[in-house]
Design a protein around this motif. Structure first.
Motif, mmCIF file in Angstrom:
data_model
loop_
_atom_site.group_PDB
_atom_site.id
_atom_site.type_symbol
_atom_site.label_atom_id
_atom_site.label_comp_id
_atom_site.label_asym_id
_atom_site.label_seq_id
_atom_site.Cartn_x
_atom_site.Cartn_y
_atom_site.Cartn_z
ATOM 1 N N SER A 275 0.809 -1.230 0.000
ATOM 2 C CA SER A 275 0.000 0.000 0.000
ATOM 3 C C SER A 275 0.834 1.270 0.000
ATOM 4 O O SER A 275 0.304 2.367 0.132
ATOM 5 N N GLY A 276 2.147 1.138 -0.151
ATOM 6 C CA GLY A 276 3.001 2.315 -0.254
ATOM 7 C C GLY A 276 3.052 3.116 1.033
ATOM 8 O O GLY A 276 3.050 2.563 2.133
ATOM 9 N N ALA A 277 3.060 4.439 0.901
ATOM 10 C CA ALA A 277 3.155 5.318 2.071
ATOM 11 C C ALA A 277 1.856 5.358 2.868
ATOM 12 O O ALA A 277 1.860 5.776 4.033
ATOM 13 N N ARG A 278 0.748 4.935 2.270
ATOM 14 C CA ARG A 278 -0.554 5.051 2.934
ATOM 15 C C ARG A 278 -0.892 3.834 3.787
ATOM 16 O O ARG A 278 -2.004 3.703 4.280
ATOM 17 N N GLY A 279 0.072 2.947 3.992
ATOM 18 C CA GLY A 279 -0.171 1.796 4.856
ATOM 19 C C GLY A 279 -0.380 2.214 6.304
ATOM 20 O O GLY A 279 -0.157 3.369 6.685
ATOM 21 N N GLU A 280 -0.776 1.269 7.129
ATOM 22 C CA GLU A 280 -1.114 1.577 8.518
ATOM 23 C C GLU A 280 0.110 1.757 9.408
ATOM 24 O O GLU A 280 0.012 2.306 10.474
ATOM 25 N N ASP A 281 1.265 1.281 8.975
ATOM 26 C CA ASP A 281 2.455 1.359 9.816
ATOM 27 C C ASP A 281 3.613 1.884 8.976
ATOM 28 O O ASP A 281 4.620 1.204 8.776
ATOM 29 N N THR A 282 3.459 3.119 8.487
ATOM 30 C CA THR A 282 4.441 3.696 7.575
ATOM 31 C C THR A 282 4.804 5.114 8.008
ATOM 32 O O THR A 282 4.088 5.771 8.754
ATOM 33 N N TRP A 283 5.950 5.556 7.529
ATOM 34 C CA TRP A 283 6.341 6.972 7.628
ATOM 35 C C TRP A 283 7.128 7.307 6.375
ATOM 36 O O TRP A 283 8.080 6.602 6.025
ATOM 37 N N GLY A 284 6.719 8.355 5.689
ATOM 38 C CA GLY A 284 7.435 8.767 4.493
ATOM 39 C C GLY A 284 6.492 9.155 3.376
ATOM 40 O O GLY A 284 5.302 9.432 3.588
ATOM 41 N N ASN A 285 7.014 9.178 2.162
ATOM 42 C CA ASN A 285 6.205 9.524 1.001
ATOM 43 C C ASN A 285 6.774 8.817 -0.219
ATOM 44 O O ASN A 285 7.926 8.368 -0.222
ATOM 45 N N THR A 286 5.968 8.745 -1.248
ATOM 46 C CA THR A 286 6.384 8.106 -2.502
ATOM 47 C C THR A 286 6.277 9.090 -3.657
ATOM 48 O O THR A 286 5.853 8.744 -4.749
ATOM 49 N N GLY A 287 6.666 10.328 -3.377
ATOM 50 C CA GLY A 287 6.650 11.341 -4.428
ATOM 51 C C GLY A 287 5.293 11.986 -4.567
ATOM 52 O O GLY A 287 4.729 12.465 -3.582
ATOM 53 N N GLY A 288 4.734 11.992 -5.759
ATOM 54 C CA GLY A 288 3.446 12.625 -5.998
ATOM 55 C C GLY A 288 3.381 13.187 -7.396
ATOM 56 O O GLY A 288 4.286 12.997 -8.223
ATOM 57 N N ILE A 289 2.289 13.894 -7.681
ATOM 58 C CA ILE A 289 2.083 14.459 -9.022
ATOM 59 C C ILE A 289 2.271 15.968 -9.034
ATOM 60 O O ILE A 289 2.086 16.607 -10.073
ATOM 61 N N GLY A 290 2.610 16.546 -7.871
ATOM 62 C CA GLY A 290 2.861 17.984 -7.823
ATOM 63 C C GLY A 290 1.668 18.827 -7.438
ATOM 64 O O GLY A 290 1.749 20.052 -7.443
ATOM 65 N N ILE A 291 0.544 18.179 -7.097
ATOM 66 C CA ILE A 291 -0.629 18.910 -6.607
ATOM 67 C C ILE A 291 -0.771 18.576 -5.121
ATOM 68 O O ILE A 291 -1.058 17.428 -4.762
ATOM 69 N N ASP A 292 -0.552 19.560 -4.258
ATOM 70 C CA ASP A 292 -0.435 19.298 -2.828
ATOM 71 C C ASP A 292 -1.623 18.530 -2.258
ATOM 72 O O ASP A 292 -1.447 17.576 -1.488
ATOM 73 N N ALA A 293 -2.837 18.935 -2.579
ATOM 74 C CA ALA A 293 -4.026 18.307 -1.990
ATOM 75 C C ALA A 293 -4.084 16.823 -2.335
ATOM 76 O O ALA A 293 -4.439 15.978 -1.504
ATOM 77 N N ILE A 294 -3.729 16.489 -3.563
ATOM 78 C CA ILE A 294 -3.764 15.090 -3.998
ATOM 79 C C ILE A 294 -2.581 14.320 -3.408
ATOM 80 O O ILE A 294 -2.731 13.211 -2.879
ATOM 81 N N ASP A 295 -1.415 14.936 -3.471
ATOM 82 C CA ASP A 295 -0.223 14.257 -2.942
ATOM 83 C C ASP A 295 -0.362 13.981 -1.451
ATOM 84 O O ASP A 295 0.018 12.905 -0.968
ATOM 85 N N ALA A 296 -0.903 14.945 -0.698
ATOM 86 C CA ALA A 296 -1.039 14.786 0.753
ATOM 87 C C ALA A 296 -1.935 13.613 1.109
ATOM 88 O O ALA A 296 -1.703 12.913 2.108
ATOM 89 N N SER A 297 -2.948 13.366 0.318
ATOM 90 C CA SER A 297 -3.910 12.315 0.644
ATOM 91 C C SER A 297 -3.561 10.961 0.039
ATOM 92 O O SER A 297 -4.038 9.931 0.508
#
Length: 419
Positions: free
Chosen positions: A290-312
């Protein structure tokens, strides 16, 4: 300019005693402000609702604000005096080192602290080095004592003109300023970056073990980048486990406190802490499915450059959520330490204890980076939203609790166990 004879006849302990007296006065003023609000303004507002009662309650509020402002101003004086005490005490330690070197190498010094004559060409490398060290130590001691004297004089004179302030917000800004003045004095106690490493080594050896410890907690970034400081001391400041660089974490916070974060969240305080940890080399913990959105994670996997979408979608729940991050760090090797043991690179979390419209009791709702700890144990922190650099935890907490209710301050020291 402070002379050498003035330096060696100084009494730094008197500045410490004066600082303690001003701190006691500040505490008295704060207690009085709270008493006036609780025993005067609040009962009147609750039980005497007509115009006369409102006027009387207003007078109590005005008095409470004056007393609260006095707290911040008195604490400002205390900070400046603490800075003067530390600068004088360390300068006098250097004077003792000068005396020891001059005796050990038969280099008599004059009233100005300088050697009376240069070593003969055939005197030997050790004697020449001792001569160079004495000159550098004397220059350092007089420079820092002079800067501390000038800053203290200017700031106390300025604060003397602030006694009429009755606005707690303005007084709190003065406290923030005094905090920076204290830090500037400590920074001046450290040799400049281009100082010869042997002179830096002599300076360091001239400090007591406690002074070395205090300096490492107050100015880790400057010390870590200074040639001549023992590598063992630098490792201690950076973190002996090698998991992330605590000095780089502090450096990031100090350099970016008033800059935009790479990504913006609705509440940016914990995002700022994560950015500092990431910059310091803390490795991400990403779920393979599940990448960064897993239940036991810390970090990020980049994003598309739109803060609202990347944050979620691309950032973990522990990245910008204070309670999530706190619990994750404690679950994965972190330890909670008392404020008396705080050091730069620790994380401050605010847990709600009193009633507040926005935060439930027991909820951790704010995070900041410990960026310095003063010799007297005062913790300085740096944060986003609102953005502050090296402000006093103990000094600002009363204003925070007045605005947001009682807080439990938790100091967490990360020790990541996932790599």
């Amino acid at each position: 300019m402070v002379t050498y004879s003035e330096l060696i006849s100084a009494h730094p302990r008197k500045w410490k005693e004066a600082a303690d007296d001003w701190a006691a006065l500040a505490k008295y003023a704060l207690n009085a402000a709270n008493e006036v609000r609780e025993q005067g303004a609040k009962p009147l507002a609750d039980n005497w609702a007509d115009e006369v009662g409102a006027s009387a309650a207003g007078d109590f509020v005005k008095l409470a604000n004056q007393l609260e402002s006095a707290y911040d101003l008195l604490l400002s004086v205390k900070m400046v005096m603490e800075g003067m005490h530390t600068s004088l005490e360390t300068a006098m330690s250097l004077a003792c080192q000068i005396t020891d070197l001059s005796r050990a190498h038969d280099l008599p010094i004059g009233d100005d602290g300088m050697p009376l004559e240069c070593p003969a060409p055939n005197a030997g490398a050790d004697k020449q080095q001792a001569y160079n060290d004495i000159v550098a130590l004397c220059e350092q001691a007089l420079r820092q004592a002079t800067e501390a004297d000038e800053k203290t004089s200017a700031e106390l004179y300025r604060l003397a003109g602030m006694t009429g302030i009755g606005d707690p917000d303005k007084a709190l800004k003065e406290q923030n300023r005094a905090s920076h003045v204290e830090m500037d004095m400590l920074a001046a106690d450290i040799p400049k970056a281009n100082t010869d490493p042997s002179a830096v080594r002599a300076w360091w050896n001239g400090l007591s073990e406690k002074q070395q410890y205090d300096m490492m907690r107050a100015e880790p970034v400057k010390l870590a980048h200074l040639d001549g400081i023992p590598e063992s001391s630098k490792r201690e400041m950076r973190g002996t486990d090698g998991k992330f660089d605590r000095v780089k974490m502090v450096e990031y916070a100090l350099d970016n406190w008033n800059k935009d974060d790479p990504i913006h969240f609705e509440n940016n305080c914990t995002n700022f802490v994560s950015q500092a940890l990431d910059h310091a080399g803390m490795q991400k913990k990403i779920d393979p499915w599940s990448g960064a959105r897993g239940e036991d994670t810390w970090g990020n996997t980049g994003g598309i450059g739109i803060d609202a979408i990347d944050a979620s979608l691309y950032y973990s729940k522990t990245w910008a959520g204070a309670e999530n991050q706190q619990n994750f760090m404690l679950k994965h090797g972190g330890e909670e330490v008392p404020q008396s043991q705080a050091r730069p690179g620790d994380i401050i979390y605010y847990e709600q204890q009193g009633p507040d419209a926005e935060s439930e009791r027991g909820n951790t709702h704010h995070a900041a980076v410990v960026t310095a700890v003063m010799p007297d144990g005062e913790v300085k922190y740096t944060q986003h939203q609102d953005s502050y650099q090296n402000v006093s935890l103990q000094g600002r907490l009363p204003a925070t609790e007045k605005a947001e209710g009682q807080q439990r301050i938790r100091i967490v020291r990360p020790h990541p166990d996932w790599y």
